[in-house]
Scaffold this motif. Structure first.
Motif, PDB file in Angstrom:
ATOM      1  N   THR A  41     -41.588 -45.902 -85.981  1.00 35.67           N
ATOM      2  CA  THR A  41     -40.356 -46.449 -86.546  1.00 35.67           C
ATOM      3  C   THR A  41     -40.650 -47.524 -87.580  1.00 35.67           C
ATOM      4  OG1 THR A  41     -40.300 -47.814 -84.582  1.00 35.67           O
ATOM      5  CG2 THR A  41     -38.811 -45.942 -84.645  1.00 35.67           C
ATOM      6  N   ASP A  42     -41.847 -48.098 -87.552  1.00 36.81           N
ATOM      7  CA  ASP A  42     -42.193 -49.135 -88.517  1.00 36.81           C
ATOM      8  C   ASP A  42     -42.665 -48.536 -89.825  1.00 36.81           C
ATOM      9  OD1 ASP A  42     -41.631 -50.884 -86.524  1.00 36.81           O
ATOM     10  OD2 ASP A  42     -43.711 -51.163 -85.920  1.00 36.81           O
ATOM     11  N   GLN A  43     -42.912 -47.255 -89.812  1.00 36.10           N
ATOM     12  CA  GLN A  43     -43.419 -46.605 -91.015  1.00 36.10           C
ATOM     13  C   GLN A  43     -42.279 -46.241 -91.941  1.00 36.10           C
ATOM     14  OE1 GLN A  43     -46.808 -45.791 -91.527  1.00 36.10           O
ATOM     15  NE2 GLN A  43     -47.100 -47.140 -89.769  1.00 36.10           N
ATOM     16  N   GLN A  44     -42.565 -46.222 -93.201  1.00 38.06           N
ATOM     17  CA  GLN A  44     -41.590 -45.740 -94.175  1.00 38.06           C
ATOM     18  C   GLN A  44     -41.795 -44.238 -94.325  1.00 38.06           C
ATOM     19  OE1 GLN A  44     -39.287 -47.531 -96.288  1.00 38.06           O
ATOM     20  NE2 GLN A  44     -39.526 -49.010 -94.658  1.00 38.06           N
ATOM     21  N   LEU A  45     -40.950 -43.487 -93.692  1.00 36.89           N
ATOM     22  CA  LEU A  45     -41.042 -42.032 -93.820  1.00 36.89           C
ATOM     23  C   LEU A  45     -40.355 -41.604 -95.106  1.00 36.89           C
ATOM     24  CD1 LEU A  45     -40.105 -40.973 -90.200  1.00 36.89           C
ATOM     25  CD2 LEU A  45     -42.252 -40.452 -91.353  1.00 36.89           C
ATOM     26  N   PRO A  46     -40.804 -40.522 -95.708  1.00 37.51           N
ATOM     27  CA  PRO A  46     -40.091 -40.024 -96.884  1.00 37.51           C
ATOM     28  C   PRO A  46     -38.657 -39.656 -96.523  1.00 37.51           C
ATOM     29  CG  PRO A  46     -42.143 -38.809 -96.538  1.00 37.51           C
ATOM     30  CD  PRO A  46     -41.964 -39.693 -95.346  1.00 37.51           C
ATOM     31  N   GLU A  47     -37.738 -39.974 -97.411  1.00 38.19           N
ATOM     32  CA  GLU A  47     -36.347 -39.598 -97.182  1.00 38.19           C
ATOM     33  C   GLU A  47     -36.131 -38.160 -97.611  1.00 38.19           C
ATOM     34  OE1 GLU A  47     -33.553 -43.362 -97.599  1.00 38.19           O
ATOM     35  OE2 GLU A  47     -33.112 -41.813 -99.095  1.00 38.19           O
ATOM     36  N   LEU A  48     -35.545 -37.374 -96.729  1.00 40.98           N
ATOM     37  CA  LEU A  48     -35.239 -35.976 -97.048  1.00 40.98           C
ATOM     38  C   LEU A  48     -33.774 -35.752 -96.713  1.00 40.98           C
ATOM     39  CD1 LEU A  48     -38.430 -34.363 -95.457  1.00 40.98           C
ATOM     40  CD2 LEU A  48     -37.930 -34.541 -97.894  1.00 40.98           C
ATOM     41  N   THR A  49     -33.038 -35.178 -97.637  1.00 45.07           N
ATOM     42  CA  THR A  49     -31.607 -34.977 -97.410  1.00 45.07           C
ATOM     43  C   THR A  49     -31.353 -33.656 -96.684  1.00 45.07           C
ATOM     44  OG1 THR A  49     -31.295 -33.792 -99.475  1.00 45.07           O
ATOM     45  CG2 THR A  49     -31.076 -36.200 -99.557  1.00 45.07           C
ATOM     46  N   LEU A  50     -30.163 -33.530 -96.116  1.00 47.02           N
ATOM     47  CA  LEU A  50     -29.772 -32.283 -95.464  1.00 47.02           C
ATOM     48  C   LEU A  50     -29.796 -31.130 -96.471  1.00 47.02           C
ATOM     49  CD1 LEU A  50     -26.814 -33.608 -93.275  1.00 47.02           C
ATOM     50  CD2 LEU A  50     -28.999 -32.705 -92.435  1.00 47.02           C
ATOM     51  N   GLU A  51     -29.482 -31.449 -97.724  1.00 49.63           N
ATOM     52  CA  GLU A  51     -29.500 -30.424 -98.772  1.00 49.63           C
ATOM     53  C   GLU A  51     -30.926 -29.922 -98.992  1.00 49.63           C
ATOM     54  OE1 GLU A  51     -27.948 -33.376 -98.977  1.00 49.63           O
ATOM     55  OE2 GLU A  51     -25.877 -32.680 -98.929  1.00 49.63           O
ATOM     56  N   GLN A  52     -31.880 -30.821 -98.981  1.00 52.96           N
ATOM     57  CA  GLN A  52     -33.294 -30.409 -99.134  1.00 52.96           C
ATOM     58  C   GLN A  52     -33.752 -29.596 -97.931  1.00 52.96           C
ATOM     59  OE1 GLN A  52     -34.531 -34.579-100.036  1.00 52.96           O
ATOM     60  NE2 GLN A  52     -35.904 -33.616-101.504  1.00 52.96           N
ATOM     61  N   VAL A  53     -33.368 -30.052 -96.743  1.00 57.12           N
ATOM     62  CA  VAL A  53     -33.760 -29.357 -95.514  1.00 57.12           C
ATOM     63  C   VAL A  53     -33.249 -27.915 -95.539  1.00 57.12           C
ATOM     64  CG1 VAL A  53     -33.471 -29.314 -92.994  1.00 57.12           C
ATOM     65  CG2 VAL A  53     -33.856 -31.484 -94.150  1.00 57.12           C
ATOM     66  N   ALA A  54     -32.043 -27.729 -96.062  1.00 62.50           N
ATOM     67  CA  ALA A  54     -31.391 -26.418 -96.049  1.00 62.50           C
ATOM     68  C   ALA A  54     -32.195 -25.340 -96.782  1.00 62.50           C
ATOM     69  CB  ALA A  54     -29.999 -26.534 -96.655  1.00 62.50           C
ATOM     70  N   HIS A  55     -33.062 -25.763 -97.700  1.00 68.73           N
ATOM     71  CA  HIS A  55     -33.879 -24.783 -98.433  1.00 68.73           C
ATOM     72  C   HIS A  55     -34.982 -24.178 -97.559  1.00 68.73           C
ATOM     73  CE1 HIS A  55     -32.070 -25.396-102.345  1.00 68.73           C
ATOM     74  NE2 HIS A  55     -32.133 -26.701-102.160  1.00 68.73           N
ATOM     75  N   HIS A  56     -35.268 -24.816 -96.429  1.00 67.60           N
ATOM     76  CA  HIS A  56     -36.406 -24.394 -95.600  1.00 67.60           C
ATOM     77  C   HIS A  56     -35.875 -23.737 -94.329  1.00 67.60           C
ATOM     78  CE1 HIS A  56     -39.041 -26.776 -98.232  1.00 67.60           C
ATOM     79  NE2 HIS A  56     -37.973 -27.545 -98.329  1.00 67.60           N
ATOM     80  N   ASP A  57     -35.433 -22.506 -94.473  1.00 68.11           N
ATOM     81  CA  ASP A  57     -34.720 -21.860 -93.363  1.00 68.11           C
ATOM     82  C   ASP A  57     -35.264 -20.469 -93.052  1.00 68.11           C
ATOM     83  OD1 ASP A  57     -33.909 -20.590 -95.650  1.00 68.11           O
ATOM     84  OD2 ASP A  57     -31.775 -20.544 -95.122  1.00 68.11           O
ATOM     85  N   SER A  58     -36.573 -20.290 -93.242  1.00 68.91           N
ATOM     86  CA  SER A  58     -37.134 -18.967 -92.974  1.00 68.91           C
ATOM     87  C   SER A  58     -38.327 -19.060 -92.019  1.00 68.91           C
ATOM     88  CB  SER A  58     -37.576 -18.307 -94.282  1.00 68.91           C
ATOM     89  OG  SER A  58     -38.589 -19.081 -94.874  1.00 68.91           O
ATOM     90  N   TYR A  59     -38.760 -17.914 -91.536  1.00 70.61           N
ATOM     91  CA  TYR A  59     -39.876 -17.880 -90.577  1.00 70.61           C
ATOM     92  C   TYR A  59     -41.160 -18.466 -91.168  1.00 70.61           C
ATOM     93  CZ  TYR A  59     -37.640 -15.246 -86.844  1.00 70.61           C
ATOM     94  OH  TYR A  59     -36.837 -14.876 -85.801  1.00 70.61           O
ATOM     95  N   ASP A  60     -41.347 -18.317 -92.484  1.00 72.31           N
ATOM     96  CA  ASP A  60     -42.581 -18.851 -93.062  1.00 72.31           C
ATOM     97  C   ASP A  60     -42.366 -20.213 -93.725  1.00 72.31           C
ATOM     98  OD1 ASP A  60     -41.126 -17.946 -95.167  1.00 72.31           O
ATOM     99  OD2 ASP A  60     -42.633 -16.561 -95.951  1.00 72.31           O
ATOM    100  N   ASP A  61     -41.225 -20.811 -93.514  1.00 74.87           N
ATOM    101  CA  ASP A  61     -40.955 -22.145 -94.065  1.00 74.87           C
ATOM    102  C   ASP A  61     -39.737 -22.711 -93.336  1.00 74.87           C
ATOM    103  OD1 ASP A  61     -40.688 -24.421 -95.581  1.00 74.87           O
ATOM    104  OD2 ASP A  61     -39.877 -23.402 -97.340  1.00 74.87           O
ATOM    105  N   CYS A  62     -39.994 -23.350 -92.217  1.00 73.87           N
ATOM    106  CA  CYS A  62     -38.885 -23.741 -91.336  1.00 73.87           C
ATOM    107  C   CYS A  62     -38.872 -25.247 -91.045  1.00 73.87           C
ATOM    108  CB  CYS A  62     -38.997 -22.955 -90.023  1.00 73.87           C
ATOM    109  SG  CYS A  62     -37.739 -23.400 -88.827  1.00 73.87           S
ATOM    110  N   TRP A  63     -37.817 -25.893 -91.538  1.00 74.55           N
ATOM    111  CA  TRP A  63     -37.606 -27.309 -91.228  1.00 74.55           C
ATOM    112  C   TRP A  63     -36.364 -27.423 -90.345  1.00 74.55           C
ATOM    113  CZ3 TRP A  63     -37.962 -30.577 -96.404  1.00 74.55           C
ATOM    114  CH2 TRP A  63     -39.238 -30.403 -96.973  1.00 74.55           C
ATOM    115  N   ILE A  64     -36.393 -28.399 -89.430  1.00 73.37           N
ATOM    116  CA  ILE A  64     -35.199 -28.689 -88.633  1.00 73.37           C
ATOM    117  C   ILE A  64     -35.011 -30.204 -88.562  1.00 73.37           C
ATOM    118  CG2 ILE A  64     -35.109 -26.601 -87.196  1.00 73.37           C
ATOM    119  CD1 ILE A  64     -36.630 -28.154 -85.036  1.00 73.37           C
TER     120      ILE A  64
END
Ligand code: HEM
Length: 141
Positions: A41-64
């Motif tokens: 929690t002390d780390q600065q994680l990269p910010e990723l939006t729900l819109e960006q996440v939505a592009h990764h919705d396949s078996y060979d590229d899956c973000w949740i």
């Protein structure tokens, strides 16, 4: 020099942080001395939006998204004890309710860290404040 520049750019969030910037699993599970422990929690994680996440919705590229954090589970899909389909049902989207409803073990929650790649921007978060404080108990820190 290059690495100093990279660190600066990562701090300013101009480029995403590499996985090596995240604390090691060893530190998190307490194998390393307390002093060396770095809370995620002390780390600065990269910010990723729900819109960006939505592009990764396949078996060979899956973000949740789980508890406002973004996980790249592409490599884990085939190893998931609950099967790949239950995760694929939420590919590219929020999977918090399903994840929570399954009642995952502490070991499963620890394992999630291996796949952590970012967090939602403050305005898209439901569970964590801007300071990354969790808003309810039972949410992985
Ligand atoms: C990074 C994300 C995830 C990780 C690391 C993970 C890990 C695990 C692990 C280690 C188990 C074995 C039981 C346990 O230790 O609790 C498990 C079981 C299970 N998981 Fe996940 N999981 C993830 C995401 C999800 C999601 C999004 C779902 C959505 C429904 C899900 C559904 C299940 C189910 C249904 C089981 C039960 C399998 C059984 O007992 O037959 N998991 N998961």
């Amino acid at each position: 020099m290059a690495s100093t520049l990279t660190t600066l750019l990562q701090t300013l969030r101009i480029v995403p942080m590499t996985h090596s910037k995240l604390p090691t699993h060893a530190a998190e599970v307490g194998i390393m001395p307390d002093k060396a422990k770095v809370k995620l929690t002390d780390q600065q994680l990269p910010e990723l939006t729900l819109e960006q996440v939505a592009h990764h919705d396949s078996y060979d590229d899956c973000w949740i998204v789980i508890y406002d954090r973004v996980y790249d589970v592409t490599q884990f899909l085939h190893d998931h004890p609950g099967g790949e389909d239950v995760i694929m049902d939420h590919a590219g989207r929020d999977a918090t309710i399903a994840f929570h409803g399954t009642g995952h073990s502490r070991a499963a929650i620890e394992k999630m860290r291996e796949f952590l790649i970012g967090e939602l921007p403050t305005e898209q978060r439901i569970f964590r404040t801007g300071q990354n404080r969790v808003l309810s108990s039972g949410i992985p820190e």
